[in-house]
Design an enzyme around this catalytic site. Structure first.
Site, PDB file in Angstrom:
ATOM      1  CE  LYS A   1      -3.786   0.793  -1.068  1.00 23.86           C
ATOM      2  NZ  LYS A   1      -4.426   0.314   0.164  1.00 23.86           N
TER       3      LYS A   1
ATOM      4  CB  SER B   1      -0.935   0.022   1.208  1.00 19.77           C
ATOM      5  OG  SER B   1      -2.016  -0.832   0.969  1.00 19.77           O
TER       6      SER B   1
ATOM      7  CE1 TYR C   1      -4.238   1.182   4.437  1.00 19.52           C
ATOM      8  CE2 TYR C   1      -3.012   0.036   6.139  1.00 19.52           C
ATOM      9  CZ  TYR C   1      -3.179   0.400   4.829  1.00 19.52           C
ATOM     10  OH  TYR C   1      -2.278  -0.026   3.919  1.00 19.52           O
TER      11      TYR C   1
ATOM     12  CE1 TYR D   1      -4.249  -1.200  -4.782  1.00 16.04           C
ATOM     13  CE2 TYR D   1      -4.844  -3.528  -4.834  1.00 16.04           C
ATOM     14  CZ  TYR D   1      -4.560  -2.386  -4.121  1.00 16.04           C
ATOM     15  OH  TYR D   1      -4.571  -2.405  -2.746  1.00 16.04           O
TER      16      TYR D   1
ATOM     17  CB  VAL E   1      -0.131  -6.015   4.070  1.00 10.18           C
ATOM     18  CG1 VAL E   1      -1.390  -5.446   4.678  1.00 10.18           C
ATOM     19  CG2 VAL E   1      -0.253  -6.210   2.575  1.00 10.18           C
TER      20      VAL E   1
HETATM   21  N1  GLN Z   1      -1.893  -5.510  -1.995  1.00 12.74           N
HETATM   22  C1  GLN Z   1      -2.562  -5.304  -0.738  1.00 12.74           C
HETATM   23  C2  GLN Z   1      -4.060  -5.475  -0.902  1.00 12.74           C
HETATM   24  O1  GLN Z   1      -4.578  -4.970  -1.825  1.00 12.74           O
HETATM   25  C3  GLN Z   1      -2.251  -3.947  -0.223  1.00 12.74           C
HETATM   26  C4  GLN Z   1      -2.903  -3.685   1.104  1.00 12.74           C
HETATM   27  C5  GLN Z   1      -1.996  -3.055   2.106  1.00 12.74           C
HETATM   28  O2  GLN Z   1      -0.787  -2.987   1.971  1.00 12.74           O
HETATM   29  N2  GLN Z   1      -2.593  -2.641   3.200  1.00 12.74           N
HETATM   30  O3  GLN Z   1      -4.714  -6.083  -0.124  1.00 12.74           O
END
Ligand code: GLN
Length: 305
Positions: free
Chosen positions: A64, A61, A241, A189, A259
């Site tokens: 992003k 993420s 988050y 993505y 993650v």
């Molecule tokens: N690739 C992960 C997902 O889409 C990214 C989520 C994350 O890093 N929180 O679930």
């Protein structure tokens, strides 16, 4: 500084024991749970590091942040924020509930999965390989690392198991948020999440943001000040988050987690910080990494508040 960082890594390694490595993307489950590392790039060009800073991980993420910059550069902020909101959420990063109950035409923010998938659908290009190439090229530029690439195993692993993200994307197609081919958008993505780097790479993205869009190592401006300001603000309010408030109080600078265990942080006017610890807390943030950043912020008085 080096001694301070080594001490902080060793003191906070204990917190990795309370976390769990992400396994919903099976390939991520192979990470070493005890790892903890940090890299700092100051705006004066000094670099400091400690712990497992050399380990490679997928940025997940954290990407992003990069795709939000590109989407704004390609479309302007008015259009991007017509499609995606800028409000924090008290739900998990992959939550689906707000999409239907809040505003089906506008996911809450670009740092949660729904908003990030909508954001990447706005990036210019052919919508698939060429769009991803643009993201990769921009990532290489903002990290100053021409060797950045994706981890193919993680990409395939997420692509095969990414049904929750498919659900989010198809829902958004049905409500008109996504206008392109859904599988194309998801492919881009999944690839952006599989971009692989080290603490140094994400620290450098943080340093560019901390420096208001100018690469500290060359003096070249790659994003306008207003884009850096928007991205840092959204990182602070939404980047961790449903733990963003907690992080704002305890760390006090813009942060973005993934993650894979990485956390990118930007201390405005001072430094970029990259932290890695794949054991995650219940909200999907690096457990050792959060504690490490909290203590570092106290030691160096980094909070902007
Ligand atoms: N690739 C992960 C997902 O889409 C990214 C989520 C994350 O890093 N929180 O679930």
């Amino acid at each position: 500084m080096k001694r301070l960082l080594e001490g902080l890594v060793e003191n906070n390694r204990v917190y990795t024991a309370g976390g769990k490595v992400a396994s919903y993307i099976p390939e991520l489950g192979k990470a070493n749970k005890d790892s903890l590392g940090i890299w700092i790039t100051t705006l004066q060009g000094e670099e400091y590091f400690a712990g497992d800073f050399e380990e490679r991980f997928t940025i997940q993420s954290i990407s992003k942040v990069i795709t939000l910059m590109l989407a704004i550069l390609d479309n302007g902020k008015e259009y991007v924020f017509k499609k995606v909101g800028m409000e924090a959420t008290a739900d998990a990063f992959n939550s689906i509930i707000n999409l239907e109950t809040k505003n089906p035409q506008r996911p809450l923010n670009p740092m949660i999965n729904s908003g990030a998938i909508a954001t990447v659908s706005l990036i210019a290009g052919d919508g698939r390989d060429n769009t991803f190439e643009r993201i990769l090229k921009f990532t290489r530029k903002i990290t100053g690392n021409p060797d950045i690439n994706i981890n193919e195993d993680v990409y395939h692993s997420e692509s095969i198991t990414g049904d929750r993200n498919r659900a989010l994307a198809y829902f958004m197609k049905s409500t008109g948020v996504i206008e392109n081919d859904v599988e194309d958008v998801l492919d881009v993505y999944f690839k952006q999440c599989s971009i692989e780097g080290t603490c140094k790479d994400i620290a450098r993205v943080g340093a560019v943001l901390a420096n208001n869009g100018v690469l500290p190592w060359s003096g070249e401006r790659i994003i306008p000040v207003y884009v850096a300001r928007i991205v840092k603000t959204i990182m602070l309010t939404c980047g961790m988050y449903d733990a963003s408030g907690d992080a704002a109080v305890k760390i006090g600078i813009p942060c973005k987690s993934g993650v894979g265990g990485g956390i990118l942080a930007a201390a405005p006017g001072r430094m970029g910080i990259g932290v890695f610890g794949p054991a995650l807390d219940q909200k999907g943030n690096s457990s050792g990494g959060m504690r490490l950043l909290e203590e570092l912020s106290k030691e160096l008085d980094l909070s902007i508040f």
